[in-house]
Scaffold this active site. Structure first.
Site, mmCIF file in Angstrom:
data_model
loop_
_atom_site.group_PDB
_atom_site.id
_atom_site.type_symbol
_atom_site.label_atom_id
_atom_site.label_comp_id
_atom_site.label_asym_id
_atom_site.label_seq_id
_atom_site.Cartn_x
_atom_site.Cartn_y
_atom_site.Cartn_z
ATOM 1 C CG ASP A 141 0.051 -3.931 2.894
ATOM 2 O OD1 ASP A 141 0.371 -3.377 1.819
ATOM 3 O OD2 ASP A 141 -0.019 -3.328 3.975
ATOM 4 C CB SER B 68 2.977 1.927 6.015
ATOM 5 O OG SER B 68 1.740 2.044 6.645
ATOM 6 C CG HIS C 286 -0.491 0.313 2.501
ATOM 7 N ND1 HIS C 286 -0.091 -0.646 3.410
ATOM 8 C CD2 HIS C 286 -0.311 1.504 3.121
ATOM 9 C CE1 HIS C 286 0.317 -0.051 4.519
ATOM 10 N NE2 HIS C 286 0.192 1.259 4.363
#
Length: 238
Positions: free
Chosen positions: A88, A184, A43
């Site tokens: 992911d 992230s 992502h």
């Protein structure tokens, strides 16, 4: 990282910073796994990415930092029995290998699966406050605990997490310490091994009983190693 401290400048020589090229805005972390490859979260992908290696303070030009672009990007596209939660993960081949130095060195892939109850290290340039965003210039580090996956299923009913999944659940159940926005793609390091990639969490981070989700590196090892080896056929795990 919420509730952490500035990382020691010598403890994150594998941590890379991903930027959106045109806006020069900081996006995500990532992990250098050898001289030519970075592992991060899917992502975090953007059309034009710039990757900084060997950075500590993002606000100053560090004379030994190196800049790279993605030459190739690989996504985990296995179809059978996989959900968006399993996918992911993004493997980036750099446009040219980095030169190792005292501030640039790879983090090796895990040799054994992670153990629930382990203490894990997280790090990143993500926000140090939530829900309002305050991005630090230097990476922050913290210790969290690897929890049973069922804890995350119970904590996040709105995600409708599947029963079996290639994902890790980690956090501090009392709250106050957590990864957060823009952490992230960075690593979750348990007992010294690179076990997870920062993936998803509750909108407001570090809440009690709301641990976060991390992509499980160990369950993607064959996929990662096949791509790096240049294998034409990438075997999907069963």
């Amino acid at each position: 990282v919420i509730g952490g401290d500035e990382c020691n400048i010598n403890e994150h020589n594998f941590l890379v910073a991903l930027y959106e090229y045109w806006s020069q805005s900081f996006l995500c972390g990532g992990t250098l796994i050898n001289g030519e490859w970075v592992l991060t979260a899917a992502h975090c992908d953007r059309k034009h990415i710039l990757i900084y290696v060997g950075v500590h303070d993002r606000s100053v030009q560090f004379d030994k930092e190196q800049r790279r672009f993605p030459k190739e990007k690989y996504f985990f596209n296995c179809r059978n029995n996989f959900t968006k939660w399993d996918k992911d993960i993004m493997l980036i081949r750099l446009n040219k290998p980095v030169s190792y130095s005292e501030h640039i060195a790879p983090l090796s892939l895990p040799s054994s699966p992670p153990i629930v109850g382990s203490v894990c290290r997280v790090m990143g340039w993500g926000t140090i406050k939530s829900p309002q965003e305050t991005l630090p210039d230097v990476p922050h580090c913290a210790n969290i605990n690897l929890l049973d996956y069922e804890v995350c299923r119970t904590a996040h009913p709105q995600f409708r997490l599947p029963a079996t999944i290639r994902i890790l659940c980690a956090g501090v159940l009392e709250g106050g310490i957590d990864t957060c926005h823009r952490d992230s793609g960075g690593p979750l390091i348990c007992n010294g091994e690179f076990q997870g990639i920062v993936s998803w969490g509750d909108g407001s981070c570090a809440q009690p009983d709301k641990p976060a989700l991390y992509s499980k590196v160990f369950d993607h090892l064959d996929w990662i190693q096949n791509i790096i080896a240049g294998s034409e056929t990438v075997n999907c795990p069963s």
